[in-house]
Design a protein around this motif. Structure first.
Motif, mmCIF file in Angstrom:
data_model
loop_
_atom_site.group_PDB
_atom_site.id
_atom_site.type_symbol
_atom_site.label_atom_id
_atom_site.label_comp_id
_atom_site.label_asym_id
_atom_site.label_seq_id
_atom_site.Cartn_x
_atom_site.Cartn_y
_atom_site.Cartn_z
ATOM 1 N N ALA A 444 51.692 -76.159 44.659
ATOM 2 C CA ALA A 444 50.438 -76.035 43.907
ATOM 3 C C ALA A 444 50.679 -75.534 42.498
ATOM 4 N N GLU A 445 51.590 -74.560 42.346
ATOM 5 C CA GLU A 445 51.817 -73.995 41.015
ATOM 6 C C GLU A 445 52.709 -74.879 40.143
ATOM 7 N N PHE A 446 53.414 -75.851 40.731
ATOM 8 C CA PHE A 446 54.061 -76.856 39.888
ATOM 9 C C PHE A 446 52.996 -77.618 39.117
ATOM 10 N N GLY A 447 51.868 -77.868 39.787
ATOM 11 C CA GLY A 447 50.740 -78.487 39.075
ATOM 12 C C GLY A 447 50.232 -77.612 37.953
ATOM 13 N N SER A 448 50.240 -76.286 38.132
ATOM 14 C CA SER A 448 49.841 -75.377 37.057
ATOM 15 C C SER A 448 50.812 -75.462 35.888
ATOM 16 N N ALA A 449 52.104 -75.550 36.194
ATOM 17 C CA ALA A 449 53.108 -75.668 35.128
ATOM 18 C C ALA A 449 52.899 -76.940 34.321
ATOM 19 N N VAL A 450 52.557 -78.026 35.000
ATOM 20 C CA VAL A 450 52.271 -79.286 34.290
ATOM 21 C C VAL A 450 51.021 -79.134 33.442
ATOM 22 N N ARG A 451 49.996 -78.532 34.011
ATOM 23 C CA ARG A 451 48.724 -78.388 33.306
ATOM 24 C C ARG A 451 48.886 -77.595 32.017
#
Length: 540
Positions: A444-451
């Motif tokens: 889930a936080e890989f998505g935060s890193a992308v965002r």
């Protein structure tokens, strides 16, 4: 102004520029005011644990207070493991938690939030009334900084729209100061050091500042001692000719031989726990001088001959002065021959156990070490891979290493990595994790890193199993099937999340993925397939 505006400005007054969090009805308006009015940055995370972990990673790399925010009830309970991790890490973190209104007895998210927080070891401060917000926030900040642990500031939801008149509270804590040791104790310490024939200087996290490094090297040169560090102070003495590396359980053959031949260890800012001392064996038969600012630190884990209370730089320089006055000669233990042996270490003397469908974990890590930029921030998740990673990956200085296994949990790396990227944006972040840790807390936080467009590379050492449990079952001739997983290929998953993903099954694919790092323009994930039955024990 309104309460939610007042708390935003109070954060700004204390130098807070970045807050990590997940929004809910009890913190929504405060964060809107923080970003729109007070000029701060709210970094949205995917889950509440990730927000606290990001604040921890930010604090570790920036040297500043890490700040996170969540709403009430389940949002706070979701942070418990992260709070314990930060407590064990001794990191100053402020968590602003919303709470349900006292009058709202039937709110289905009601819980005694103080009773959730206190068992984690974190501090707890209540916003007592809308008009006490400045004082209550200042108290929470002061406690987090001075006590070096998370403090939760509890903020009832019904305060947000109350009118308040601000009373800004100034910073109320002293700056760090040198602590002079007791002369009588110093006399004892000098006696031990002067009589040593084969001394070693050991630095822990409490001696990882640049001024302490300089002073410790001065002392080491004065007495002819090689230097070593704990895991948490790793690479403090990098490129020094007599740097033994990590002391104890993770020592290589040359370092371990040197440690075993020594007759005295002078430890600065190191707790000397069982991993540093290899269950006490690394200190057996040696005189021990332990220096620490914390007066209860000496002898907490190991018996000491002399315990000195003082800061590392001051005590080290005082030791040099006393030794000069006594005309004590250097020992010569840090010899040219030792420097040659240390320089000859390569760590590459092993038989590669890769197959057509998997890569040897040691090969993967050594290729990663040689190709990834040396100016890096390094974050490890927990997992079976970690002992090899501890040994084979390095950092430019201790502050560039973010430790995430203080509580023995997996899945805490990605949140820390996101925060670390904000804390030191000039360095790319390298996160090394296992497949179980990535699925538990990283996806889930890989998505935060992308965002948030972070310069982050995630390396997943993927053995398709909970590896530590897998090998336990194997070693007892039991079927390890219940410890294995049919994960999807993480490379395409990372690409689908907006990053750049690679799946690696052999050396050629590994080289291709590592070459692509040089041209990265978004978070990268490299899924390296590892055989769970071909992960050797450390040292084999």
């Amino acid at each position: 102004m309104l309460f939610h505006e007042a708390i935003a400005w109070a954060l700004s007054d204390h130098g807070v520029t970045t807050v990590f969090g997940v929004l809910g009805d009890a913190n929504l308006y405060a964060m809107d005011s923080f970003q729109r009015q007070a000029g701060g940055k709210f970094v949205s995370m995917s889950n509440e644990a990730g927000a606290v972990l990001a604040a921890n990673g930010y604090a570790r790399t920036s040297g500043r207070l890490g700040v996170a925010t969540v709403t009430h009830g389940p949002a706070l309970t979701n942070t418990v493991t992260a709070l314990v991790e930060s407590v064990r890490d001794r990191t100053p973190v402020l968590l602003i938690a919303g709470d349900t209104a006292v009058v709202d007895r039937e709110n289905f998210q009601n819980i005694s939030q103080r009773d959730v927080v206190v068992p984690t070891g974190a501090g707890f401060e209540q916003v007592r009334a809308p008009w006490t917000v400045d004082e209550d926030l200042a108290t929470a900040v002061r406690r987090a900084v001075l006590e070096r642990r998370p403090v939760v500031l509890n903020m009832p939801v019904d305060f947000q729209w109350e009118q308040v008149e601000r009373s800004p509270a100034p910073r109320r804590w002293p700056a760090p100061q040198a602590v002079l040791p007791d002369p009588a104790v110093m006399d004892e310490a000098v006696g031990v050091v002067a009589s040593a024939k084969r001394p070693i200087i050991l630095a822990g996290r409490g001696a990882a500042a640049p001024d302490a490094r300089k002073a410790l090297l001065h002392l080491a040169g004065r007495i002819g001692a090689p230097v070593a560090t704990t895991l948490r102070a790793r690479d403090l003495f990098r490129d020094e000719p007599h740097d033994l590396g990590i002391f104890g359980t993770l020592s290589d053959e040359v370092a371990l031989d040197t440690i075993m031949r020594s007759d005295c260890v002078i430890a600065f800012g190191a707790s000397l726990n069982k991993w540093t001392t290899a269950e006490g064996s690394a200190l057996e038969g040696k005189k021990l001088v332990q220096v620490d600012l914390d007066r209860v630190a000496p002898a907490r884990h190991s018996g000491v001959h002399v315990g000195v209370v003082g800061d590392a730089a001051t005590v080290a320089e005082d030791l040099v002065t006393w030794l000069d006055e006594a005309d004590v000669r250097p020992t010569g233990f840090a010899s040219p021959e030792l420097a040659e042996r240390l320089a000859a270490r390569s760590g590459q003397d092993f038989k590669d156990r890769g197959t057509d469908a998997t890569v040897d974990i040691r090969t993967a890590l050594m290729r990663l070490e040689s190709t990834f930029p040396k100016e890096r921030t390094l974050v490890f998740d927990g997992g079976r891979f970690i002992h090899h990673a501890f040994r084979l990956l390095r950092v430019p200085e201790p502050s560039a290493y973010v430790h995430t296994v203080n509580f023995g949990s997996i899945g805490l790396g990605m949140g820390n990595a996101v925060g670390a990227a904000f804390g030191e944006p000039a360095r790319p972040v390298l996160l090394v994790t296992g497949d179980g840790g990535f699925m538990l807390g990283g996806l889930a936080e890989f998505g935060s890193a992308v965002r948030h467009g972070l310069d982050l590379v995630v390396v997943v050492l993927n053995d398709g199993a909970y590896g530590a449990e897998h090998i336990q079952l194997r070693n007892k001739d039991m079927d390890p099937e219940i410890s294995t997983f049919e994960w999807p290929d993480f490379g395409p998953v990372a690409t689908a999340l907006g990053g750049q993903g690679f799946t690696v099954r052999d050396r050629a694919e590994l080289d291709e993925a590592l070459a692509a790092i040089e041209h990265r323009d978004r978070p990268v994930l490299i899924d390296i397939k590892i055989d769970p039955d071909a992960v050797p024990a450390v040292g084999r």
